[in-house]
Scaffold this active site. Structure first.
Site, PDB file in Angstrom:
ATOM      1  N   GLN A  27       0.829  -1.202   0.000  1.00  0.00           N
ATOM      2  CA  GLN A  27       0.000   0.000   0.000  1.00  0.00           C
ATOM      3  C   GLN A  27       0.860   1.246   0.000  1.00  0.00           C
ATOM      4  O   GLN A  27       2.006   1.238   0.423  1.00  0.00           O
ATOM      5  CB  GLN A  27      -0.957   0.007   1.185  1.00  0.00           C
ATOM      6  CG  GLN A  27      -0.282   0.081   2.533  1.00  0.00           C
ATOM      7  CD  GLN A  27      -1.251  -0.205   3.661  1.00  0.00           C
ATOM      8  OE1 GLN A  27      -1.995  -1.170   3.630  1.00  0.00           O
ATOM      9  NE2 GLN A  27      -1.235   0.644   4.679  1.00  0.00           N
ATOM     10  N   GLY A  28       0.261   2.335  -0.503  1.00  0.00           N
ATOM     11  CA  GLY A  28       0.923   3.621  -0.538  1.00  0.00           C
ATOM     12  C   GLY A  28      -0.088   4.718  -0.296  1.00  0.00           C
ATOM     13  O   GLY A  28      -1.306   4.473  -0.241  1.00  0.00           O
ATOM     14  N   TYR A  29       0.432   5.938  -0.183  1.00  0.00           N
ATOM     15  CA  TYR A  29      -0.406   7.073   0.168  1.00  0.00           C
ATOM     16  C   TYR A  29      -0.217   8.206  -0.827  1.00  0.00           C
ATOM     17  O   TYR A  29       0.913   8.548  -1.179  1.00  0.00           O
ATOM     18  CB  TYR A  29      -0.081   7.545   1.595  1.00  0.00           C
ATOM     19  CG  TYR A  29      -0.431   6.465   2.587  1.00  0.00           C
ATOM     20  CD1 TYR A  29      -1.697   6.408   3.133  1.00  0.00           C
ATOM     21  CD2 TYR A  29       0.481   5.468   2.902  1.00  0.00           C
ATOM     22  CE1 TYR A  29      -2.052   5.392   4.001  1.00  0.00           C
ATOM     23  CE2 TYR A  29       0.136   4.440   3.766  1.00  0.00           C
ATOM     24  CZ  TYR A  29      -1.124   4.411   4.313  1.00  0.00           C
ATOM     25  OH  TYR A  29      -1.484   3.395   5.163  1.00  0.00           O
ATOM     26  N   ILE A  30      -1.339   8.763  -1.272  1.00  0.00           N
ATOM     27  CA  ILE A  30      -1.327   9.920  -2.156  1.00  0.00           C
ATOM     28  C   ILE A  30      -1.288  11.152  -1.254  1.00  0.00           C
ATOM     29  O   ILE A  30      -2.144  11.297  -0.366  1.00  0.00           O
ATOM     30  CB  ILE A  30      -2.572   9.929  -3.065  1.00  0.00           C
ATOM     31  CG1 ILE A  30      -2.555   8.680  -3.976  1.00  0.00           C
ATOM     32  CG2 ILE A  30      -2.619  11.209  -3.892  1.00  0.00           C
ATOM     33  CD1 ILE A  30      -3.817   8.503  -4.796  1.00  0.00           C
ATOM     34  N   ASN A 142      -0.072   3.926   9.648  1.00  0.00           N
ATOM     35  CA  ASN A 142       0.606   3.449   8.453  1.00  0.00           C
ATOM     36  C   ASN A 142       1.013   4.607   7.543  1.00  0.00           C
ATOM     37  O   ASN A 142       2.088   4.584   6.946  1.00  0.00           O
ATOM     38  CB  ASN A 142      -0.275   2.454   7.687  1.00  0.00           C
ATOM     39  CG  ASN A 142      -0.240   1.076   8.276  1.00  0.00           C
ATOM     40  OD1 ASN A 142       0.307   0.156   7.694  1.00  0.00           O
ATOM     41  ND2 ASN A 142      -0.831   0.899   9.451  1.00  0.00           N
TER      42      ASN A 142
END
Length: 153
Positions: A27-30, A142
């Site tokens: 997972q990643g974050y914008i 996270n």
């Protein structure tokens, strides 16, 4: 509107390992200013999640399944590195589902358990492998682990 009410704990010992297999999460974050936008791949499924500001242990949450090809492209092009990679073990105990995350990469060595509740004041029986409550420590979100990995503390 969905509401996420969640407590987070550090995990101690290895007793939990025999209770459930792990599934790889990527997972990643914008980057945003007021909310959290997460892109996640679990096995062969993609998801986008939008979370509001945390108030205590609660926050608004909206999650939608999206095509895995879209999720992969967003992780590779829109999310700020490093990505979060972890094995999640879902353990059912006493009517609750404990999600034990064993982090990889720059967060390796961190093992954390989360449990979602119906109310912020819900009492719970803690398993023997639950350690310190870190619900109010933003370092353990996270989204913050992506910006400031555990290995840099």
């Amino acid at each position: 509107m969905g509401i996420e009410i969640e407590r987070k704990f550090l995990v101690i010992g290895d007793e939990w390992r025999a209770l459930a297999p792990g599934t790889l999460y990527r997972q990643g974050y914008i980057p945003t200013l007021e909310s959290t936008v997460r892109i996640r791949i679990i096995d062969d499924r993609g998801f986008i999640t939008i979370k509001g500001m945390t108030q205590g242990i609660s926050r608004s949450e909206f999650e939608y399944e999206i095509p895995i090809t879209d999720a992969a492209q967003m992780l590779d092009t829109l999310c700020k590195p490093p990505l979060i990679e972890k094995y999640r073990h879902k353990i059912s105990l006493n009517g609750l589902v404990w999600e034990v995350d064993e982090f990889l990469g720059q967060n390796q060595g961190l093992i954390m358990a989360e449990v979602e509740l119906k109310s912020a004041d819900q009492s719970i029986d803690l398993p023997e492998w639950i350690g310190e409550d870190v619900s109010h420590d933003p370092r353990y979100y996270n989204s913050n682990l992506a910006k400031h990995p555990f290995s840099t503390w």
